[in-house]
Design a protein around this motif. Structure first.
Motif, short mmCIF file in Angstrom:
data_model
loop_
_atom_site.label_atom_id
_atom_site.label_comp_id
_atom_site.label_asym_id
_atom_site.label_seq_id
_atom_site.Cartn_x
_atom_site.Cartn_y
_atom_site.Cartn_z
N ALA A 114 0.81 -1.22 0.00
CA ALA A 114 0.00 0.00 0.00
C ALA A 114 0.84 1.27 0.00
CB ALA A 114 -0.93 -0.01 1.22
N TYR A 115 1.98 1.26 0.69
CA TYR A 115 2.69 2.51 0.94
C TYR A 115 4.08 2.58 0.33
CZ TYR A 115 -1.04 2.85 4.37
OH TYR A 115 -2.27 2.88 4.96
N CYS A 116 4.54 1.51 -0.28
CA CYS A 116 5.90 1.50 -0.82
C CYS A 116 5.89 1.04 -2.27
CB CYS A 116 6.79 0.56 -0.01
SG CYS A 116 6.89 1.01 1.75
N PRO A 117 6.82 1.54 -3.09
CA PRO A 117 6.88 1.10 -4.49
C PRO A 117 7.41 -0.31 -4.61
CG PRO A 117 8.72 2.55 -3.99
CD PRO A 117 7.84 2.54 -2.77
N GLU A 118 7.22 -0.93 -5.77
CA GLU A 118 7.72 -2.29 -5.99
C GLU A 118 9.24 -2.35 -5.93
OE1 GLU A 118 6.18 -4.09 -9.49
OE2 GLU A 118 4.07 -3.86 -8.91
N SER A 119 9.89 -1.22 -6.18
CA SER A 119 11.35 -1.19 -6.14
C SER A 119 11.89 -1.28 -4.72
CB SER A 119 11.86 0.08 -6.82
OG SER A 119 11.32 1.23 -6.19
N GLY A 120 11.03 -1.07 -3.72
CA GLY A 120 11.46 -1.19 -2.33
C GLY A 120 10.98 -0.04 -1.48
N GLY A 121 11.01 -0.25 -0.18
CA GLY A 121 10.59 0.79 0.76
C GLY A 121 11.15 0.48 2.13
N TYR A 122 10.69 1.21 3.14
CA TYR A 122 11.25 1.08 4.47
C TYR A 122 10.14 1.16 5.50
CZ TYR A 122 15.52 2.05 1.93
OH TYR A 122 16.54 1.99 1.02
N SER A 123 10.34 0.45 6.61
CA SER A 123 9.44 0.49 7.75
C SER A 123 10.24 1.05 8.92
CB SER A 123 8.93 -0.92 8.05
OG SER A 123 8.24 -0.96 9.27
N LEU A 124 9.87 2.27 9.33
CA LEU A 124 10.62 3.00 10.35
C LEU A 124 9.93 2.84 11.69
CD1 LEU A 124 12.76 5.08 11.26
CD2 LEU A 124 11.24 6.88 10.41
N GLY A 125 10.60 2.17 12.64
CA GLY A 125 10.00 1.87 13.93
C GLY A 125 10.40 2.86 15.00
N PHE A 126 9.41 3.41 15.71
CA PHE A 126 9.64 4.39 16.76
C PHE A 126 9.45 3.77 18.14
CE2 PHE A 126 8.24 6.90 13.12
CZ PHE A 126 9.20 7.92 13.08
N MET A 127 10.23 4.23 19.11
CA MET A 127 10.02 3.84 20.49
C MET A 127 8.71 4.46 20.97
SD MET A 127 13.87 4.52 21.91
CE MET A 127 15.31 3.97 20.96
N PRO A 128 7.78 3.67 21.48
CA PRO A 128 6.41 4.17 21.69
C PRO A 128 6.26 5.25 22.75
CG PRO A 128 6.68 1.95 22.57
CD PRO A 128 7.92 2.24 21.79
N ASP A 129 6.83 5.07 23.91
CA ASP A 129 6.64 6.06 24.97
C ASP A 129 7.26 7.39 24.62
OD1 ASP A 129 5.27 4.17 26.45
OD2 ASP A 129 7.06 3.51 27.54
#
Length: 296
Positions: A114-129
């Motif tokens: 849904a959010y990234c192109p077929e060429s690749g993308g990234y999932s950026l994880g944040f510390m929740p608190d």
């Protein structure tokens, strides 16, 4: 500031976050977030799925229709009907609410698609608190989306019912006088519905486990809105600062999405992170095969 309106809204705004929250994005989006230490929260009705806000509006219209049927006398049904007719203004009035979307799922096939192109993308994880503290310091709310229909209706009732309860006991007869008399109530209704709308998602998307940072404009903060070009229109957004010169972005991990050059992308990401002085606990590769991503 997004004001907590009622028990359910307050509970969502204070809900415990069970783990890191991930934002799926392109290489360009990731570079912008990390280099400029900001996230862009987009006006809710300009999101990829424009039906989201309309779904919440439909629920509000259903609630108003029920309240109109239950109302006694001649004046209150007319006033409630006027409120219902003006719900359409959420699509035309100036943008009031912006959102930044996240997910509990770090490596999710549907979100890569849904959010990234077929060429690749990234999932950026944040510390929740840390992320919640950053959001609240800027007048935002960080809360989970609601997929259960009964809880969605409860959110809408919290937004709609107080406005209806405050309506005057008499309704002017001429349409122009009725519109003038009801305008403060219409504006209050639009603001309350638009604030809860970003948390109301289609039940079919429950597996995404989405959370959102929500920013609501006030007269004193409306000038924070910026606009970016996208094909034939300008999309309103607001910048959410993720760090200062003295602090770091609270990054937990970054996943490199499935793509034809995943090895090179992972190596170049590590080099890029050293250049922008971002401390990341882990850089990981998506475990989803590229052929699965390409399958429709």
């Amino acid at each position: 500031m997004v004001r907590a309106q009622a028990p359910l809204f307050r509970a969502l705004a204070a809900a415990a976050i069970p783990g890191p929250l991930y934002h799926y994005t392109t290489a360009e989006g990731l570079e912008g977030i990390l280099r400029h230490r900001t996230a862009w929260a987009t006006a809710a009705r300009y999101l990829n799925d424009a039906q989201e806000v309309r779904y919440a509006i439909d629920l509000a219209r259903e609630r108003l229709a029920w309240l109109e049927r239950e109302a006694a006398g001649e004046a209150r049904p007319r006033l409630i009907a006027h409120l219902a007719r003006n719900l359409r203004r959420i699509d035309s009035d100036r943008p009031l609410v912006c959102v930044f979307s996240l997910s509990r799922r770090a490596d999710d096939l549907s979100q890569w698609r849904a959010y990234c192109p077929e060429s690749g993308g990234y999932s950026l994880g944040f510390m929740p608190d840390e992320l919640r503290a950053i959001a609240e310091a800027q007048g935002c709310v960080l809360a989970p989306c609601v997929y259960d229909r009964s809880r969605q209706r409860a959110l809408i009732e919290e937004a709609v019912d107080p406005v209806v309860a405050a309506l005057p006991g008499r309704a002017p007869r001429p349409p122009e006088a009725l519109a003038r008399r009801c305008e403060p109530f219409v504006r209050r209704l639009l603001g309350r519905v638009e604030r809860v709308a970003p948390l109301i998602k289609w039940p079919a998307y429950e597996a995404e486990e989405e959370w959102r940072i929500i920013w609501a404009a006030r007269p004193a903060t409306i000038d924070r809105l910026r606009y970016r070009p996208a094909e034939s229109l300008f999309i309103p957004y607001v910048e959410i600062r993720l760090a200062t010169e003295e602090t770091s972005i609270p990054v937990e991990a970054i996943y490199v999405g499935p793509g034809p050059h995943q090895d090179i992308a992972t190596a170049s990401l590590r080099s890029f992170l050293r250049g922008v002085d971002v401390r990341v606990r882990a850089v990981k590769r998506s475990m989803i095969p590229l052929r699965t991503l390409a399958t429709s």
